[in-house]
Design a protein around this motif. Structure first.
Motif, mmCIF file in Angstrom:
data_model
loop_
_atom_site.group_PDB
_atom_site.id
_atom_site.type_symbol
_atom_site.label_atom_id
_atom_site.label_comp_id
_atom_site.label_asym_id
_atom_site.label_seq_id
_atom_site.Cartn_x
_atom_site.Cartn_y
_atom_site.Cartn_z
ATOM 1 N N LYS A 31 -6.359 -6.665 -1.621
ATOM 2 C CA LYS A 31 -6.540 -5.770 -2.766
ATOM 3 C C LYS A 31 -6.840 -4.347 -2.288
ATOM 4 O O LYS A 31 -6.232 -3.379 -2.760
ATOM 5 C CB LYS A 31 -7.687 -6.293 -3.640
ATOM 6 N N HIS A 32 -7.754 -4.225 -1.338
ATOM 7 C CA HIS A 32 -8.104 -2.906 -0.800
ATOM 8 C C HIS A 32 -6.899 -2.253 -0.131
ATOM 9 O O HIS A 32 -6.689 -1.044 -0.259
ATOM 10 C CB HIS A 32 -9.263 -3.026 0.188
ATOM 11 N N SER A 33 -6.110 -3.042 0.554
ATOM 12 C CA SER A 33 -4.920 -2.516 1.216
ATOM 13 C C SER A 33 -3.947 -1.910 0.206
ATOM 14 O O SER A 33 -3.413 -0.823 0.430
ATOM 15 C CB SER A 33 -4.240 -3.635 2.012
ATOM 16 N N VAL A 34 -3.738 -2.603 -0.902
ATOM 17 C CA VAL A 34 -2.851 -2.085 -1.952
ATOM 18 C C VAL A 34 -3.432 -0.800 -2.535
ATOM 19 O O VAL A 34 -2.719 0.191 -2.714
ATOM 20 C CB VAL A 34 -2.639 -3.141 -3.063
ATOM 21 N N MET A 35 -4.725 -0.809 -2.800
ATOM 22 C CA MET A 35 -5.360 0.372 -3.373
ATOM 23 C C MET A 35 -5.244 1.569 -2.429
ATOM 24 O O MET A 35 -4.977 2.690 -2.873
ATOM 25 C CB MET A 35 -6.826 0.077 -3.702
ATOM 26 N N LYS A 36 -5.399 1.321 -1.151
ATOM 27 C CA LYS A 36 -5.290 2.398 -0.165
ATOM 28 C C LYS A 36 -3.857 2.935 -0.089
ATOM 29 O O LYS A 36 -3.637 4.145 -0.039
ATOM 30 C CB LYS A 36 -5.748 1.893 1.199
ATOM 31 N N LYS A 37 -2.871 2.039 -0.111
ATOM 32 C CA LYS A 37 -1.467 2.446 -0.030
ATOM 33 C C LYS A 37 -1.063 3.358 -1.174
ATOM 34 O O LYS A 37 -0.226 4.245 -1.004
ATOM 35 C CB LYS A 37 -0.543 1.214 -0.034
ATOM 36 N N PHE A 38 -1.648 3.114 -2.352
ATOM 37 C CA PHE A 38 -1.259 3.867 -3.538
ATOM 38 C C PHE A 38 -2.344 4.836 -4.008
ATOM 39 O O PHE A 38 -2.270 5.352 -5.125
ATOM 40 C CB PHE A 38 -0.866 2.899 -4.663
ATOM 41 N N ILE B 241 -8.485 4.476 -6.714
ATOM 42 C CA ILE B 241 -9.911 4.581 -6.432
ATOM 43 C C ILE B 241 -10.711 3.370 -6.900
ATOM 44 O O ILE B 241 -11.684 2.974 -6.266
ATOM 45 C CB ILE B 241 -10.476 5.870 -7.069
ATOM 46 N N ASN B 242 -10.305 2.774 -8.024
ATOM 47 C CA ASN B 242 -11.106 1.670 -8.563
ATOM 48 C C ASN B 242 -10.209 0.617 -9.209
ATOM 49 O O ASN B 242 -8.999 0.774 -9.289
ATOM 50 C CB ASN B 242 -12.149 2.201 -9.563
ATOM 51 N N ASP B 243 -10.845 -0.449 -9.687
ATOM 52 C CA ASP B 243 -10.098 -1.563 -10.285
ATOM 53 C C ASP B 243 -9.318 -1.140 -11.527
ATOM 54 O O ASP B 243 -8.214 -1.627 -11.765
ATOM 55 C CB ASP B 243 -11.036 -2.712 -10.650
ATOM 56 N N CYS B 244 -9.893 -0.239 -12.313
ATOM 57 C CA CYS B 244 -9.191 0.227 -13.524
ATOM 58 C C CYS B 244 -7.878 0.911 -13.155
ATOM 59 O O CYS B 244 -6.849 0.681 -13.801
ATOM 60 C CB CYS B 244 -10.077 1.183 -14.321
ATOM 61 N N GLU B 245 -7.920 1.760 -12.136
ATOM 62 C CA GLU B 245 -6.693 2.423 -11.681
ATOM 63 C C GLU B 245 -5.694 1.407 -11.144
ATOM 64 O O GLU B 245 -4.490 1.534 -11.368
ATOM 65 C CB GLU B 245 -6.999 3.467 -10.609
ATOM 66 N N LEU B 246 -6.174 0.410 -10.431
ATOM 67 C CA LEU B 246 -5.299 -0.621 -9.881
ATOM 68 C C LEU B 246 -4.578 -1.363 -11.000
ATOM 69 O O LEU B 246 -3.353 -1.505 -10.966
ATOM 70 C CB LEU B 246 -6.097 -1.605 -9.018
ATOM 71 N N ILE B 247 -5.313 -1.825 -12.000
ATOM 72 C CA ILE B 247 -4.709 -2.578 -13.100
ATOM 73 C C ILE B 247 -3.744 -1.685 -13.881
ATOM 74 O O ILE B 247 -2.645 -2.122 -14.255
ATOM 75 C CB ILE B 247 -5.794 -3.183 -14.015
ATOM 76 N N ALA B 248 -4.114 -0.430 -14.120
ATOM 77 C CA ALA B 248 -3.219 0.497 -14.822
ATOM 78 C C ALA B 248 -1.930 0.693 -14.028
ATOM 79 O O ALA B 248 -0.824 0.712 -14.597
ATOM 80 C CB ALA B 248 -3.920 1.834 -15.060
ATOM 81 N N PHE B 249 -2.060 0.826 -12.704
ATOM 82 C CA PHE B 249 -0.894 0.992 -11.838
ATOM 83 C C PHE B 249 0.003 -0.241 -11.897
ATOM 84 O O PHE B 249 1.222 -0.136 -12.056
ATOM 85 C CB PHE B 249 -1.358 1.247 -10.404
ATOM 86 N N LEU B 250 -0.592 -1.419 -11.804
ATOM 87 C CA LEU B 250 0.193 -2.658 -11.848
ATOM 88 C C LEU B 250 0.870 -2.826 -13.204
ATOM 89 O O LEU B 250 2.033 -3.245 -13.269
ATOM 90 C CB LEU B 250 -0.697 -3.857 -11.541
ATOM 91 N N ASN B 251 0.163 -2.471 -14.274
ATOM 92 C CA ASN B 251 0.777 -2.534 -15.608
ATOM 93 C C ASN B 251 1.944 -1.566 -15.731
ATOM 94 O O ASN B 251 2.954 -1.889 -16.348
ATOM 95 C CB ASN B 251 -0.264 -2.242 -16.694
ATOM 96 N N MET C 111 4.495 -3.009 -1.022
ATOM 97 C CA MET C 111 3.523 -4.068 -0.866
ATOM 98 C C MET C 111 4.159 -5.229 -0.110
ATOM 99 O O MET C 111 5.352 -5.481 -0.255
ATOM 100 C CB MET C 111 3.062 -4.577 -2.231
ATOM 101 N N THR C 112 3.336 -5.916 0.619
ATOM 102 C CA THR C 112 3.814 -7.115 1.307
ATOM 103 C C THR C 112 3.993 -8.231 0.278
ATOM 104 O O THR C 112 3.502 -8.137 -0.860
ATOM 105 C CB THR C 112 2.818 -7.579 2.379
ATOM 106 N N ARG C 113 4.655 -9.275 0.697
ATOM 107 C CA ARG C 113 4.857 -10.422 -0.195
ATOM 108 C C ARG C 113 3.513 -11.003 -0.645
ATOM 109 O O ARG C 113 3.310 -11.313 -1.811
ATOM 110 C CB ARG C 113 5.693 -11.480 0.513
ATOM 111 N N LYS C 114 2.582 -11.144 0.287
ATOM 112 C CA LYS C 114 1.266 -11.711 -0.028
ATOM 113 C C LYS C 114 0.503 -10.784 -0.978
ATOM 114 O O LYS C 114 -0.100 -11.245 -1.949
ATOM 115 C CB LYS C 114 0.465 -11.925 1.256
ATOM 116 N N GLU C 115 0.539 -9.481 -0.719
ATOM 117 C CA GLU C 115 -0.125 -8.526 -1.608
ATOM 118 C C GLU C 115 0.462 -8.594 -3.010
ATOM 119 O O GLU C 115 -0.267 -8.587 -4.006
ATOM 120 C CB GLU C 115 0.007 -7.103 -1.058
ATOM 121 N N THR C 116 1.769 -8.690 -3.085
ATOM 122 C CA THR C 116 2.438 -8.761 -4.381
ATOM 123 C C THR C 116 2.025 -10.015 -5.133
ATOM 124 O O THR C 116 1.750 -9.962 -6.339
ATOM 125 C CB THR C 116 3.967 -8.727 -4.189
#
Length: 69
Positions: free
Chosen positions: A36-43, A46-56, A1-6
């Motif tokens: 947010k979409h860029s991070v989701m695409k990189k990893f 599919i949805n916000d739940c997956e994003l939050i689970a991934f970040l956790n 992730m980029t600094r801004k994305e992080t």
């Protein structure tokens, strides 16, 4: 992730709204959604739940812990 994305993902993980993140960073809400979409695409998330689970999971594994304080 980029600094801004992080930075944005860290704030999202803290439960801060997109509108508030945009205001804090002097950015448009659409810009926050683009990052947010860029991070989701990189990893292949599919949805916000997956994003939050991934970040956790990153936080729990102490991956770059200074970014998730």
């Amino acid at each position: 992730m980029t600094r801004k994305e992080t930075m944005i993902m860290s704030k999202m993980l803290q439960g801060i709204s997109v509108m508030q993140i945009a205001k804090d960073l002097n950015l448009d809400c659409k810009t926050i959604y683009v990052h947010k979409h860029s991070v989701m695409k990189k990893f292949n998330l599919i949805n916000d739940c997956e994003l939050i689970a991934f970040l956790n999971s990153l936080k729990n594994k102490n991956v770059k812990p200074n970014l998730f304080r």
